[in-house]
Design an enzyme around this catalytic site. Structure first.
Site, PDB file in Angstrom:
ATOM      1  N   LEU A 106      -2.963   0.916   6.215  1.00 34.40           N
ATOM      2  CA  LEU A 106      -3.019   1.484   7.561  1.00 34.40           C
ATOM      3  C   LEU A 106      -2.207   2.768   7.548  1.00 34.40           C
ATOM      4  O   LEU A 106      -1.059   2.784   7.101  1.00 34.40           O
ATOM      5  CB  LEU A 106      -2.437   0.503   8.578  1.00 34.40           C
ATOM      6  CG  LEU A 106      -2.356   0.987  10.036  1.00 34.40           C
ATOM      7  CD1 LEU A 106      -3.739   1.324  10.572  1.00 34.40           C
ATOM      8  CD2 LEU A 106      -1.678  -0.059  10.910  1.00 34.40           C
ATOM      9  N   VAL A 137       1.382   0.862   3.957  1.00 35.10           N
ATOM     10  CA  VAL A 137       1.357   1.934   4.940  1.00 35.10           C
ATOM     11  C   VAL A 137       1.022   3.222   4.202  1.00 35.10           C
ATOM     12  O   VAL A 137       1.644   3.552   3.190  1.00 35.10           O
ATOM     13  CB  VAL A 137       2.703   2.059   5.683  1.00 35.10           C
ATOM     14  CG1 VAL A 137       2.727   3.319   6.540  1.00 35.10           C
ATOM     15  CG2 VAL A 137       2.923   0.834   6.568  1.00 35.10           C
ATOM     16  N   LYS A 138       0.010   3.945   4.715  1.00 38.08           N
ATOM     17  CA  LYS A 138      -0.436   5.180   4.059  1.00 38.08           C
ATOM     18  C   LYS A 138       0.385   6.353   4.571  1.00 38.08           C
ATOM     19  O   LYS A 138       0.509   6.573   5.776  1.00 38.08           O
ATOM     20  CB  LYS A 138      -1.914   5.421   4.340  1.00 38.08           C
ATOM     21  CG  LYS A 138      -2.823   4.434   3.631  1.00 38.08           C
ATOM     22  CD  LYS A 138      -4.289   4.678   3.951  1.00 38.08           C
ATOM     23  CE  LYS A 138      -4.871   5.786   3.099  1.00 38.08           C
ATOM     24  NZ  LYS A 138      -6.351   5.874   3.270  1.00 38.08           N
ATOM     25  N   VAL A 139       0.911   7.114   3.622  1.00 35.78           N
ATOM     26  CA  VAL A 139       1.720   8.296   3.926  1.00 35.78           C
ATOM     27  C   VAL A 139       1.108   9.491   3.204  1.00 35.78           C
ATOM     28  O   VAL A 139       0.956   9.464   1.980  1.00 35.78           O
ATOM     29  CB  VAL A 139       3.181   8.094   3.475  1.00 35.78           C
ATOM     30  CG1 VAL A 139       3.985   9.376   3.679  1.00 35.78           C
ATOM     31  CG2 VAL A 139       3.817   6.937   4.231  1.00 35.78           C
ATOM     32  N   ASN A 160       1.024   3.378   0.287  1.00 35.72           N
ATOM     33  CA  ASN A 160      -0.155   4.012  -0.302  1.00 35.72           C
ATOM     34  C   ASN A 160       0.001   5.508  -0.040  1.00 35.72           C
ATOM     35  O   ASN A 160      -0.073   5.948   1.103  1.00 35.72           O
ATOM     36  CB  ASN A 160      -1.431   3.469   0.357  1.00 35.72           C
ATOM     37  CG  ASN A 160      -2.704   4.127  -0.164  1.00 35.72           C
ATOM     38  OD1 ASN A 160      -2.680   5.220  -0.719  1.00 35.72           O
ATOM     39  ND2 ASN A 160      -3.826   3.468   0.050  1.00 35.72           N
TER      40      ASN A 160
END
Length: 372
Positions: A106, A137-139, A160
């Protein structure tokens, strides 16, 4: 055994679905895809925008949420609901793989991508809101994002790293991961690092589209001959970089504490050139300790006629020469990467805004108009 399963059992590559919709969750499609061999899932504001725009399955939840008058919170509540359901479907994969696969990603709000402190705070908040060990968690891998990634890894959070378009930025991402693990080890000399999991999402087809546009403007026989080669060349060199950085004394010290590889994840694998084979960006980058993300059409193509063989470290000399030839032609791949990073964030921000506008429109239909 079908190609999706063979990717993992024979080549140690994990196929993940690059899509998430409520239909997949409610009609059992995601569960069936997992049974066919899908081992993880990624999402982003664009996929969520398409999901909401193309479905009425969100309406009842939205009708309840808009009573608060906060459309941003409505967005996050609906996204979190989908992600939590997907996390449940993929938890058995996570458990069976010892924590290597079974992840659902996400993404933080794209508007935060150039603010390190805000990125860290948003990622921490999502991890606390969704209490699941198989959450990524997508950064985005902006300069500010790289600094945030180091802090989040030091916290012990799964990340991610997304929107990586070039080798220079990828090396910074690896350094942030290693540095974050070392910081975590310094904070607690007894800490077991095995619970920290990360992937680095290296984008493909968008790179070829951007480079080929520049080559087309140059014209000439040499520029024409090298079109369509930049993305795979960079990715093969990225895999070599991955192998170098995750070996040797520094990595061995972390691995002794339980540290896990930050696997390269091949993103944007759907072909954009109609002349390309539809499985090209999958077939040419198969190899151990990698993830390949597949939009639905590419997934079906791979499962139907994909070629399963180790290819990721083949043709490295050709890849090096391709990058050199691009430089000789005046194509600055770092500049291309910066442009694509900017464009990617612009697209995600537009998708986020589109969802908010759509929620505002739908809220009016529920008799509770809320301004976007």
């Amino acid at each position: 055994m079908n190609p999706l399963r063979r990717l993992h059992t024979e080549q140690r590559q994990s196929p993940w679905l690059d899509d998430l919709t409520r239909e997949q969750l409610t009609n059992g499609e995601l569960r069936r895809l997992v049974e066919r061999g899908v081992r993880g899932l990624t999402s982003n504001p664009s996929t969520f925008a398409r999901a909401v725009a193309g479905s009425s399955r969100y309406d009842s939840q939205l009708a309840e949420l808009v009573r608060t008058g906060d459309l941003d919170e409505a967005y996050w509540a609906m996204a979190v609901s989908d992600v939590e359901a997907a996390l449940g479907v993929l938890k058995p994969v996570h458990d069976a793989s010892g924590g290597e696969d079974g992840f659902v990603s996400l993404e933080i709000a794209p508007q935060l991508a150039h603010d390190t402190a805000a990125t860290v705070a948003a990622a921490r908040a999502l991890h606390e809101r969704i209490d699941a060990r198989n959450l990524h968690v997508k950064v985005p891998a902006t300069a500010a994002g790289v600094a945030a990634i180091r802090q989040l890894i030091a916290d012990g959070r799964n990340v991610n790293v997304t929107l990586i378009f070039g080798l220079a930025r990828y090396e910074q991402v690896i350094e942030a991961y290693l540095g974050g693990l070392e910081e975590r080890a310094r904070r607690d000399p007894q800490a077991d690092l095995s619970g920290v999991r990360s992937v680095a999402s290296f984008f493909l087809s968008r790179v070829d589209t951007a480079v080929d546009h520049r080559l087309g403007e140059l014209g000439g026989e040499e520029a024409t001959a090298i079109r369509g080669q930049a993305a795979l060349a960079q990715a093969k060199l990225a895999y070599q970089l991955f192998r170098r950085r995750f070996s040797g004394q520094r990595w061995d010290a972390l691995a002794a504490r339980g540290a896990q590889l930050q696997r390269p994840l091949w993103a944007s694998t759907g072909t954009k050139n109609p002349l390309d084979p539809d499985t090209r960006y999958v077939d040419e980058l198969i190899g151990p300790d990698t993830v390949t993300t597949l939009p639905p059409t590419t997934l079906e193509a791979v499962d139907d006629h994909g070629t399963v063989a180790r290819t990721v470290d083949g043709g490295v000399d050709f890849a090096e020469r391709t990058v050199e030839r691009l430089q000789e032609l005046g194509i600055d791949l770092d500049e291309v990467g910066h442009d694509l990073e900017r464009d990617g964030l612009t697209a995600f921000t537009a998708a986020y805004d589109q969802v908010i506008e759509l929620l505002a429109t739908k809220s009016g239909a529920f008799g509770r108009a809320v301004p976007a």
